[in-house]
Design a protein around this motif. Structure first.
Motif, PDB file in Angstrom:
ATOM      1  N   ILE A 205     -12.608  -4.418   0.975  1.00 42.30           N
ATOM      2  CA  ILE A 205     -11.262  -4.598   1.523  1.00 42.30           C
ATOM      3  C   ILE A 205     -10.752  -5.960   1.043  1.00 42.30           C
ATOM      4  N   PRO A 206      -9.632  -5.997   0.336  1.00 48.47           N
ATOM      5  CA  PRO A 206      -9.151  -7.276  -0.176  1.00 48.47           C
ATOM      6  C   PRO A 206      -8.827  -8.240   0.962  1.00 48.47           C
ATOM      7  N   LYS A 207      -9.291  -9.484   0.828  1.00 47.05           N
ATOM      8  CA  LYS A 207      -9.059 -10.485   1.880  1.00 47.05           C
ATOM      9  C   LYS A 207      -7.573 -10.835   2.017  1.00 47.05           C
ATOM     10  N   GLU A 208      -6.838 -10.698   0.912  1.00 44.74           N
ATOM     11  CA  GLU A 208      -5.394 -11.021   0.970  1.00 44.74           C
ATOM     12  C   GLU A 208      -4.616 -10.010   1.799  1.00 44.74           C
ATOM     13  N   LEU A 209      -5.240  -8.855   2.046  1.00 51.62           N
ATOM     14  CA  LEU A 209      -4.574  -7.821   2.837  1.00 51.62           C
ATOM     15  C   LEU A 209      -4.780  -8.187   4.309  1.00 51.62           C
ATOM     16  N   SER A 210      -3.767  -8.851   4.891  1.00 52.56           N
ATOM     17  CA  SER A 210      -3.916  -9.354   6.243  1.00 52.56           C
ATOM     18  C   SER A 210      -2.673  -8.999   7.050  1.00 52.56           C
ATOM     19  N   GLY A 211      -2.875  -8.155   8.073  1.00 43.69           N
ATOM     20  CA  GLY A 211      -1.733  -7.718   8.870  1.00 43.69           C
ATOM     21  C   GLY A 211      -2.036  -6.392   9.549  1.00 43.69           C
ATOM     22  N   TYR A 212      -0.975  -5.730   9.996  1.00 45.48           N
ATOM     23  CA  TYR A 212      -1.115  -4.463  10.695  1.00 45.48           C
ATOM     24  C   TYR A 212      -0.472  -3.328   9.922  1.00 45.48           C
ATOM     25  N   PHE A 213      -1.219  -2.259   9.753  1.00 45.45           N
ATOM     26  CA  PHE A 213      -0.665  -0.996   9.248  1.00 45.45           C
ATOM     27  C   PHE A 213      -0.461  -0.119  10.490  1.00 45.45           C
ATOM     28  N   TYR A 214       0.817   0.057  10.872  1.00 46.33           N
ATOM     29  CA  TYR A 214       1.147   0.889  12.029  1.00 46.33           C
ATOM     30  C   TYR A 214       1.557   2.267  11.545  1.00 46.33           C
ATOM     31  N   ARG A 215       1.137   3.288  12.261  1.00 48.68           N
ATOM     32  CA  ARG A 215       1.538   4.647  11.873  1.00 48.68           C
ATOM     33  C   ARG A 215       1.816   5.464  13.144  1.00 48.68           C
TER      34      ARG A 215
ATOM     35  N   LEU B  70      -3.395   7.202   5.387  1.00 46.13           N
ATOM     36  CA  LEU B  70      -4.366   7.937   6.198  1.00 46.13           C
ATOM     37  C   LEU B  70      -4.449   9.345   5.649  1.00 46.13           C
ATOM     38  N   ILE B  71      -5.643   9.773   5.324  1.00 44.65           N
ATOM     39  CA  ILE B  71      -5.778  11.138   4.808  1.00 44.65           C
ATOM     40  C   ILE B  71      -6.646  11.960   5.749  1.00 44.65           C
ATOM     41  N   TRP B  72      -6.399  13.261   5.758  1.00 45.26           N
ATOM     42  CA  TRP B  72      -7.255  14.178   6.501  1.00 45.26           C
ATOM     43  C   TRP B  72      -8.348  14.641   5.552  1.00 45.26           C
TER      44      TRP B  72
ATOM     45  N   LEU C 171      -9.146   6.232   5.967  1.00 38.16           N
ATOM     46  CA  LEU C 171      -8.151   5.299   5.459  1.00 38.16           C
ATOM     47  C   LEU C 171      -8.489   5.026   4.000  1.00 38.16           C
ATOM     48  N   ILE C 172      -7.523   5.235   3.122  1.00 41.06           N
ATOM     49  CA  ILE C 172      -7.785   4.898   1.729  1.00 41.06           C
ATOM     50  C   ILE C 172      -6.907   3.721   1.320  1.00 41.06           C
ATOM     51  N   ILE C 173      -7.483   2.876   0.501  1.00 32.91           N
ATOM     52  CA  ILE C 173      -6.746   1.732  -0.045  1.00 32.91           C
ATOM     53  C   ILE C 173      -6.837   1.847  -1.568  1.00 32.91           C
ATOM     54  N   LEU C 174      -5.694   1.949  -2.213  1.00 26.98           N
ATOM     55  CA  LEU C 174      -5.643   2.067  -3.672  1.00 26.98           C
ATOM     56  C   LEU C 174      -4.981   0.820  -4.248  1.00 26.98           C
ATOM     57  N   LYS C 175      -5.279   0.517  -5.489  1.00 23.71           N
ATOM     58  CA  LYS C 175      -4.533  -0.547  -6.170  1.00 23.71           C
ATOM     59  C   LYS C 175      -3.186   0.044  -6.571  1.00 23.71           C
ATOM     60  N   ALA C 176      -2.115  -0.655  -6.250  1.00 23.94           N
ATOM     61  CA  ALA C 176      -0.782  -0.082  -6.445  1.00 23.94           C
ATOM     62  C   ALA C 176      -0.466   0.175  -7.909  1.00 23.94           C
ATOM     63  N   HIS C 177      -1.013  -0.635  -8.809  1.00 22.06           N
ATOM     64  CA  HIS C 177      -0.521  -0.528 -10.189  1.00 22.06           C
ATOM     65  C   HIS C 177      -1.121   0.654 -10.956  1.00 22.06           C
ATOM     66  N   ASP C 178      -2.388   1.032 -10.645  1.00 22.16           N
ATOM     67  CA  ASP C 178      -2.934   2.197 -11.360  1.00 22.16           C
ATOM     68  C   ASP C 178      -3.537   3.248 -10.427  1.00 22.16           C
ATOM     69  N   LEU C 179      -3.389   3.041  -9.125  1.00 23.81           N
ATOM     70  CA  LEU C 179      -3.930   3.940  -8.088  1.00 23.81           C
ATOM     71  C   LEU C 179      -5.443   4.107  -8.168  1.00 23.81           C
ATOM     72  N   SER C 180      -6.131   3.101  -8.716  1.00 19.90           N
ATOM     73  CA  SER C 180      -7.592   3.172  -8.665  1.00 19.90           C
ATOM     74  C   SER C 180      -8.039   2.857  -7.235  1.00 19.90           C
ATOM     75  N   GLU C 181      -9.224   3.397  -6.875  1.00 23.59           N
ATOM     76  CA  GLU C 181      -9.680   3.250  -5.489  1.00 23.59           C
ATOM     77  C   GLU C 181     -10.189   1.836  -5.228  1.00 23.59           C
ATOM     78  N   GLN C 182      -9.626   1.217  -4.212  1.00 24.62           N
ATOM     79  CA  GLN C 182     -10.077  -0.113  -3.799  1.00 24.62           C
ATOM     80  C   GLN C 182     -11.103   0.023  -2.672  1.00 24.62           C
ATOM     81  N   ALA C 183     -10.816   0.904  -1.710  1.00 31.21           N
ATOM     82  CA  ALA C 183     -11.759   1.119  -0.598  1.00 31.21           C
ATOM     83  C   ALA C 183     -11.456   2.430   0.124  1.00 31.21           C
ATOM     84  N   ILE C 184     -12.506   2.995   0.716  1.00 32.78           N
ATOM     85  CA  ILE C 184     -12.354   4.162   1.585  1.00 32.78           C
ATOM     86  C   ILE C 184     -13.095   3.854   2.887  1.00 32.78           C
TER      87      ILE C 184
END
Ligand code: CO
Length: 496
Positions: free
Chosen positions: A45-55, A454-456, A465-478
């Motif tokens: 999980i990238p450390k720079e990703l800091s905050g809330y993902f509300y859904r 969020l995927i089923w 929860l999936i986290i992808l890199k925005a520029h090429d959609l490679s998987e960052q974390a699941i």
């Protein structure tokens, strides 16, 4: 809480996804959790990703053996995924609407749903019960120091942003009258006129429709306060779920649709099931000058729009003397009739969502449209810093197959300048919901950042929860969530 067993599902001829996997997501959310850490399955999980993902999304779909007629009638449940120091925790909580509290106590449906859920006892017990059940299930955004659970036909519910505890129905410091409609689709102006703002609307509809356009401060000591407010009346019935903004304009698409409330009044259909395409009607763009822009105070305008039905817009911008707007068009208004089971819907019979671009000539009052992508899509967005500007990149949920409708199983990054695509897919057993693009802090590269979704996961019958890199959609974390959520609706990112 108890849950009825799901009916068995079989693969329909030619179906490429597993219907039992897809339908298994339609379950009740059984628990409310507080800050439970998610299990990391893959990646970091990238450390720079800091905050809330509300859904937000429907969390209660069945009571005492009775199922909602349509998942959109399910009570709103908010998930807050907190990203902090390379970890993610989950807090989830139902919005304590009046109806949820009453139905929870009685353990049965006491209200009719807008999408066709009826109370027990047939049309006799439903006729003339015209109360609207505000189920607060469509979107969740932060405004000032409150979280707002939104449902477009009535007022928002205010929640505590950390505990998700419901504070109650909110009139936003006296801005809204009791029960006043407040859209579930605010747009966040990143600062076209110095400071960022939340731009949103409410619509009062009938033979004429009045749009109230509101802009709120989102930063500084005035955060949450109304800073501009105007009303415009247009001819005809208007069903407006979403809109788009540019620095100078708020753009609405009034679909050619009619509303015959009779079956709703006599207890045979939900209010939204009484909407239908009006073959004699003409879709129109309604253009309202923003108070902060160069046309402030001028009258609103209308320009004809392409045929078809639009729920969601991707983005709009200004170019020379034209307005450009990209939207997702359906051939027809999709609805689920009173006799149909939503888990048995035949995707082949539903129109697909096609991304189209429209150029509106403000001087001539004409439009020109072209298709951008034919692959069925929904829930599309641009980098939030490019909201209202000519964005190059977009991210969206798509169906796996190249043509026709189907469940959303993949995420696409589309370069709007050269049509280049990147795709991440979880087919055949996974199903996506709205992907959110989160820009990397301080980066000026438009496609640098992450996409969270969020995927089923049909294989394990749970939510990931999936986290992808925005520029090429490679998987960052699941990561695995400890509980399952039904296919959800809209969400937002609130950076720390
Ligand atoms: Co929406």
């Amino acid at each position: 809480m108890r849950t009825s067993a799901l009916k068995p599902f079989s693969k329909k001829a030619g179906e490429k996804f597993d219907r039992a996997d897809w339908a298994s997501a339609y379950c009740n959310v059984e628990k409310e959790l507080e800050e439970q850490e998610l299990k990391l399955i893959k990646g970091t999980i990238p450390k720079e990703l800091s905050g809330y993902f509300y859904r937000n999304g429907p969390g209660r779909l069945e009571r005492d053996g009775q199922w909602v007629h349509h998942p959109f009638d399910g009570d709103g449940m908010i998930a807050a995924l907190r990203f902090h120091n390379g970890k993610v925790t989950l807090t989830n909580r139902f919005v304590r609407t009046i109806a949820w509290q009453e139905e929870e106590k009685e353990q049965k449906f006491l209200y009719r749903g807008v999408f066709g859920t009826q109370k027990e006892g047939g049309f006799l017990s439903n006729a003339f019960d015209l109360r609207l059940k505000n189920i607060a299930n469509t979107h969740v955004v932060k405004l000032g120091d409150r979280l707002l659970a939104l449902w477009e036909a009535s007022s928002p519910h205010a929640l505590d942003p950390e505990s998700l505890k419901t504070i109650g129905l909110s009139n936003l410091n006296g801005v809204l009258k009791p029960g006043e409609a407040f859209s579930a689709h605010p747009r966040f102006d990143p600062g076209h006129h110095d400071v960022p703002r939340m731009v949103t609307f409410g619509v009062k509809t009938g033979p004429k429709s009045t749009i109230r356009l509101m802009e709120f401060a989102t930063s500084g000591k005035d955060a949450g306060h109304l800073i501009s407010d105007r009303k415009d009346t247009f001819k005809g019935f208007a069903f407006l779920h979403d809109f788009a903004i540019t620095p100078n304009w708020a753009i609405f698409l009034q679909n050619a649709i009619s509303f015959n409330p009779f079956p709703f009044i006599v207890g045979k259909k939900g209010a939204a099931q009484c909407l239908s395409s009006d073959p004699k009607g003409r879709a129109k763009f309604l253009l309202i000058p923003r108070d902060s822009g160069s046309f402030a105070g001028e009258e609103s305008r209308t320009i004809n729009a392409p045929d078809g039905f639009v729920f969601h817009h991707l983005n709009a911008w200004e170019e020379d003397k034209t307005l450009r707007i990209n939207s997702i068009y359906y051939k027809d208004f999709p609805t689920i009739g009173p006799e149909e089971d939503f888990r048995e819907i035949n995707f082949d019979l539903l129109p697909e969502g096609i991304l189209k671009s429209c150029k509106l000539n403000l001087e001539e009052g004409t439009f020109h449209s072209k298709s951008i992508s034919e692959q069925c899509c929904e829930f599309a967005m641009v980098n939030p810093k490019k909201q209202g500007l000519n964005a190059r990149y977009s991210w969206m949920a798509i169906a796996e197959q190249k043509s026709g409708n189907g469940p959303l199983q993949a995420i696409k990054k589309l370069d709007l300048f050269n049509s280049k695509e990147e795709i991440w897919s979880c087919a055949p057993r996974g199903f996506v919901s709205e992907p959110l693009m989160i820009p990397k802090p301080a980066s000026s590269n438009e496609d640098e950042g992450w996409v969270v979704c969020l995927i089923w996961n049909g294989e394990r019958r749970g939510t990931d929860l999936i986290i992808l890199k925005a520029h090429d959609l490679s998987e960052q974390a699941i990561l695995e969530l400890p509980i399952g959520f039904p296919h959800g609706l809209h969400g937002s990112w609130v950076a720390n």
